[in-house]
Motif scaffolding. Structure first.
Motif, PDB file in Angstrom:
ATOM      1  N   ARG A  40      15.819 -43.677 -22.415  1.00 39.28           N
ATOM      2  CA  ARG A  40      15.491 -43.966 -23.814  1.00 39.28           C
ATOM      3  C   ARG A  40      14.295 -43.169 -24.304  1.00 39.28           C
ATOM      4  O   ARG A  40      13.905 -43.294 -25.467  1.00 39.28           O
ATOM      5  CB  ARG A  40      15.209 -45.466 -23.961  1.00 39.28           C
TER       6      ARG A  40
ATOM      7  N   SER B  68      15.338 -45.354 -18.098  1.00 46.12           N
ATOM      8  CA  SER B  68      16.485 -45.899 -18.819  1.00 46.12           C
ATOM      9  C   SER B  68      17.131 -44.881 -19.737  1.00 46.12           C
ATOM     10  O   SER B  68      18.120 -45.186 -20.410  1.00 46.12           O
ATOM     11  CB  SER B  68      16.045 -47.115 -19.650  1.00 46.12           C
TER      12      SER B  68
ATOM     13  N   GLN C 238      18.697 -49.799 -16.623  1.00 42.45           N
ATOM     14  CA  GLN C 238      18.834 -49.595 -18.066  1.00 42.45           C
ATOM     15  C   GLN C 238      19.364 -50.858 -18.735  1.00 42.45           C
ATOM     16  O   GLN C 238      18.884 -51.259 -19.802  1.00 42.45           O
ATOM     17  CB  GLN C 238      19.767 -48.417 -18.335  1.00 42.45           C
TER      18      GLN C 238
END
Length: 912
Positions: A103, A101, A76
């Motif tokens: 996201r 990650s 990440q």
């Protein structure tokens, strides 16, 4: 050491090794290096020296203990640092990076696909400016990030990227990062060690004492630096004056503890908070500090005392500072600060950190904390973090009161561990499970994990009993989980093919009837597949063809994401139907799907199955290509690709018979009866090529006639007929020929018909020439190039013995060309000898294919000639487009071509 030592001393060799890595990366040859050594030995200083004035864009993502259970935590940070280059990556690589990650939402990505994304991201960043990725305390990195970094290190090629990691020797890091070059960083030599000691001491030590201190500390720079100022150092009895270095950990930790005790109570409280967190996240510490009655300013005082560095995160001067602080606290104090950190993490929305700290506030069982850990495990699963999920679930199970839920969590932890490649650990986790307290579904899951672990570990007894164990798992699932029941039945069939005649605890008939029972409770495609397999096992061939065809169509109609798990089924049912084209198309789709999804473990299996398939209804050249692919995939996964041994391929490519037989014996000893059969039957085919028909008959007869096995034995009926006919066993040859004819009548396969007609040509007393012609004609409509060449060969031999030498030469010449192009060297030698005897031009078969290319260059060349772009080839081979371009330029140079069109023309002259 930096700091008080005034720079690095005595590290010329280590600096040169690191400089080589950086120099290679500057010149477009990506390189990696793992620095291993004990705490304080100077690894961090070497990293700092490498970063200083390196001229690289530096990406730093050090390891933190608190993040070690958070999947892709380090990834990440790397992605966040380089996200400006994400646009240069294909979407199929961007999405897994974002999901890993945290996201973006999406299907959990395979860690190898994440690894390819990180490799491509680093390569894209390196195209703009050389990149140096540095990670200290790598032993504290999360398991998924370590897997990704190991993958990147193994696949670096033509990139402007350097990767430097540092960690402790005893942490198992070298095994986790298998394949990454290692630099062992030891203590300093006596002279530079003495210089470090004296530069750190207020007053010089006498020579005798200096030598004793250097010897006692093993030349550890940090120990020399920090202990030099400690008055107790003058009392050398504690360090020891023996001839060997002594462990300095306890001395150095005691030294740090004394320094901690000289600070205020508030600073000590802040240090305990920081030691308990270990992530160094200033937000979390700031949020937790008031809950412990300390302030952020206390951290600044700790920095002033030389115990930590705030930059802006928190890093302890040495791991032993943290351990000294943490170990000196009482259990009550530790639980209190972990509780404060858990509350702070909850306030900041850090779900995984909250669960991690909350679990350390508990002394016994705690269902609430266990539930929180379970939720954190689900978050890990969404990001594809199998290793992290396994660790979290293991702790969740420990905190769960005895009962079915605890057992279910233990099983789930074992499943996640197995998914991450830890078969031996998965077994240990299952050993702690109380089977009596499990619900039926959990009992079935235990059985499936145990059989998978047996396969992974090549446990002979487990491989042999796996079919029976999976039938018991299916029984446990029955009435509770239909999908799991059907999957267990399919796996039971696959394990049956793996062990073949070695299966224990059940019989083929029992397997078939249980699968038929499962089909009765299924619907749609699943029912068709199970009915077809049951028919394949239980029914006479002519009655089994229709349900088997329906099963095959149902399997290959499944989405690619499912088909990647069905390679064994595709190969087995396709072989049963003698449908070489359908089999090859299905396997090709499955391989592409596995590669696209980064599922290297499935790709490994699919390549292995494809290699065996090519030896029955294909070419040796393509089988070798798939075998090379297995090696490349295993290298990418961190295994030694050179240890991959496919006995059947060895037999076809001229390995000594004793070696091939040893491979078969080794497979037999580990329960892999299918490997034994394929290896020995391939050796028998080579014996046919060498005209040792008696040996081939003796080898084939037990497998093909005396103890036939499902769809595999009939694949060698034509070989058995030829060996039997030419060794005087005419009745056996005729029976094999008749069996093939009946199968061809039932399945309508040109491949099967061509082999049946060849067998008839070798056994019939009339219409011999018609059978020869029919065999060649049928096989021209297939991809079974070697079988076509063999039919041309036996026809040419018959024509020559009938004194029709000109016609014989035509057949033999075509057979020789096909044998040479397809890599069947032993048959090529026989065809060349026959051609010479028939009066044809003598032309010995060439060694190899005339292309001086490495395995990877050959693969890149083949894909490029097929029109694949560099990006597509890179994704297929799990390397960066830069590395593809590098290999392609070498291929062009070696082959004397300047374009992909010319490359295609050049390779096209060597059809496989």
């Amino acid at each position: 050491m930096h700091g008080s030592t005034g720079g690095l001393l005595g590290r010329d060799d280590e600096r040169r090794r690191i400089a080589d890595v950086l120099g290679a990366a500057r010149n477009g040859r990506g390189s990696a290096l793992l620095l291993l050594g004990e705490p304080g030995v100077g690894k961090s200083s070497l990293l700092a020296d490498a970063v200083q004035d390196s001229g690289f864009d530096v990406v730093r993502a050090d390891g933190y203990e608190a993040e070690s259970s958070m999947p892709y935590a380090a990834v990440q940070r790397v992605v966040g640092r380089l996200d400006g280059h994400l646009d240069a990556l294909p979407e199929r690589q961007v999405a897994p990076l974002l999901v890993a990650s945290g996201r973006a939402d999406g299907p959990p990505p395979d860690r190898f696909l994440v690894g390819l994304g990180v490799l491509s991201l680093l390569a894209a960043a390196g195209d703009a400016h050389p990149v140096l990725c540095v990670m200290d305390d790598a032993h504290d990195l999360d398991a998924e990030s370590l897997d990704v970094l190991a993958f990147v290190a193994r696949r670096l090629g033509a990139e402007h990227v350097a990767l430097l990691l540092a960690g402790r020797v005893e942490s198992g890091l070298e095994q986790r990062l298998a394949g990454m070059p290692v630099l062992e960083v030891g203590g300093l030599a006596p002279e530079p060690a003495a210089a470090v000691l004296h530069r750190a001491a207020a007053t010089p030590f006498p020579p005798t004492m200096t030598a004793a201190i250097v010897r006692a500390t093993g030349g550890n720079p940090l120990a020399l630096t920090d202990l030099a100022a400690d008055p107790l150092l003058r009392e050398l009895d504690g360090l020891g004056l023996g001839p060997e270095p002594v462990p300095i950990g306890r001395h150095l930790e005691a030294h740090y503890l004394r320094r901690v005790m000289h600070t205020s109570a508030a600073v000590q409280g802040w240090l305990l908070l920081a030691a308990a967190d270990s992530s160094g996240d200033p937000r979390l510490l700031a949020e937790a500090a008031p809950r412990c009655g300390v302030e952020v300013a206390d951290g600044e005082a700790a920095e002033g005392a030389g115990l930590v560095v705030l930059d802006p995160g928190v890093r302890f001067r040495h791991p032993l500072v943290r351990s000294a602080v943490y170990r000196s606290a009482s259990g009550t104090q530790r639980r209190r600060v972990h509780g404060a950190l858990a509350q702070a993490a909850a306030a900041l929305g850090l779900v995984e950190a909250e669960a991690w700290h909350a679990s350390r506030t508990v002394t016994g069982v705690d269902p609430d904390v266990a539930d929180r850990l379970d939720r954190a495990a689900e978050l890990a699963a969404r990001r594809g973090g199998a290793s992290s999920r396994a660790g979290i679930l293991t702790r969740a199970a420990e905190l769960t009161p005895p009962g079915p839920l605890r057992g279910a969590r233990q099983v789930a932890a074992a499943e996640a561990t197995l998914e991450a490649g830890g078969a031996d650990v998965a077994r240990r986790l299952l050993a702690a499970v109380d089977d009596a307290g499990l619900d039926p579904v959990s009992r079935g899951r235990v059985a499936t994990v145990r059989t998978a672990a047996s396969m992974f570990l090549a446990d002979a007894d487990g491989v042999r009993s796996a079919t029976a164990d999976l039938l018991r798992a299916a029984d446990a699932f029955r009435g509770h989980d239909a999908a799991r029941e059907q999957e267990a039945l399919l796996r039971a069939f696959e394990m049956c093919l793996t062990a073949e005649r070695q299966i224990t605890g059940t019989t083929l008939e029992v397997v078939g009837r249980r699968i038929a029972q499962g089909a009765a409770g299924a619907d749609g495609a699943d029912a068709a597949v199970l009915r077809g397999i049951a028919g394949l096992i239980l029914e006479p061939y002519e009655r089994a063809v229709a349900p088997a065809r329906a099963a095959f169509d149902a399997v290959v109609s499944q989405p690619d994401e499912v088909l990647r798990y069905r390679g064994t089924l595709v190969a087995a049912v396709g072989a049963f139907l003698w449908d070489e084209r359908g089999r090859d198309r299905g396997l090709d789709r499955a391989r592409r799907a596995a590669g696209r999804l980064g599922d290297l473990q499935q790709l490994d299996t699919l390549l292995w199955v494809s290699a065996l398939g090519e030896l029955c209804g294909g070419t040796v050249r393509r089988a070798q290509g798939f075998d090379d692919g297995v090696r490349e995939v295993r290298r990418a996964m961190g295994y030694d690709g050179e240890n991959v041994v496919n006995g059947a391929v060895l037999a076809w490519t001229g390995a000594p018979a004793a070696l091939v037989e040893a491979v078969a014996a080794g497979a037999d000893a580990t329960g892999f009866g299918g490997v034994t059969s394929s290896t020995l039957c391939a050796l028998a085919v080579r014996e046919i090529a060498e005209r040792d028909h008696a040996a081939a008959y003796a080898r084939l007869h037990p497998f093909v006639i005396q103890e036939p096995f499902l769809q595999t034995s009939p694949l060698f009926l034509a070989d058995h007929a030829e060996a039997a006919a030419r060794s005087g066993h005419l009745d056996d040859a005729a029976r094999s020929a008749a069996d093939l004819v009946a199968r061809a009548d039932a399945n309508g396969s040109s491949w099967c018909r061509g082999l049946a007609e060849r067998a008839l040509a070798l056994t019939a007393s009339d219409d011999v020439e018609a059978h020869h012609g029919a065999s060649v004609a049928a096989l021209r409509d297939t991809t079974a190039v070697i079988d076509l060449a063999r039919s041309l060969l036996v026809h040419g031999e018959w024509l020559r013995r009938a004194r029709r030498r000109r016609e014989a030469a035509v057949r033999l010449q075509e057979a020789l060309v096909l044998f040479e192009r397809s890599g069947a060297t032993t048959f090529a030698a026989r065809a060349a000898a026959e051609l010479t005897a028939a009066g044809g031009a003598e032309r010995p078969a060439p060694a190899g294919d005339g292309l001086d290319l490495t395995t990877q260059e050959r693969t890149v060349a083949r894909l490029a000639s097929a029109g694949r772009t560099n990006a597509e080839i890179g994704a297929r081979l799990f390397i960066s487009p830069n590395t593809v371009d590098y290999h392609l330029r070498k291929v062009f140079q070696k082959l004397g071509v300047t374009s992909r069109r010319q490359l295609a023309d050049r390779l096209g002259r060597r059809a496989d």
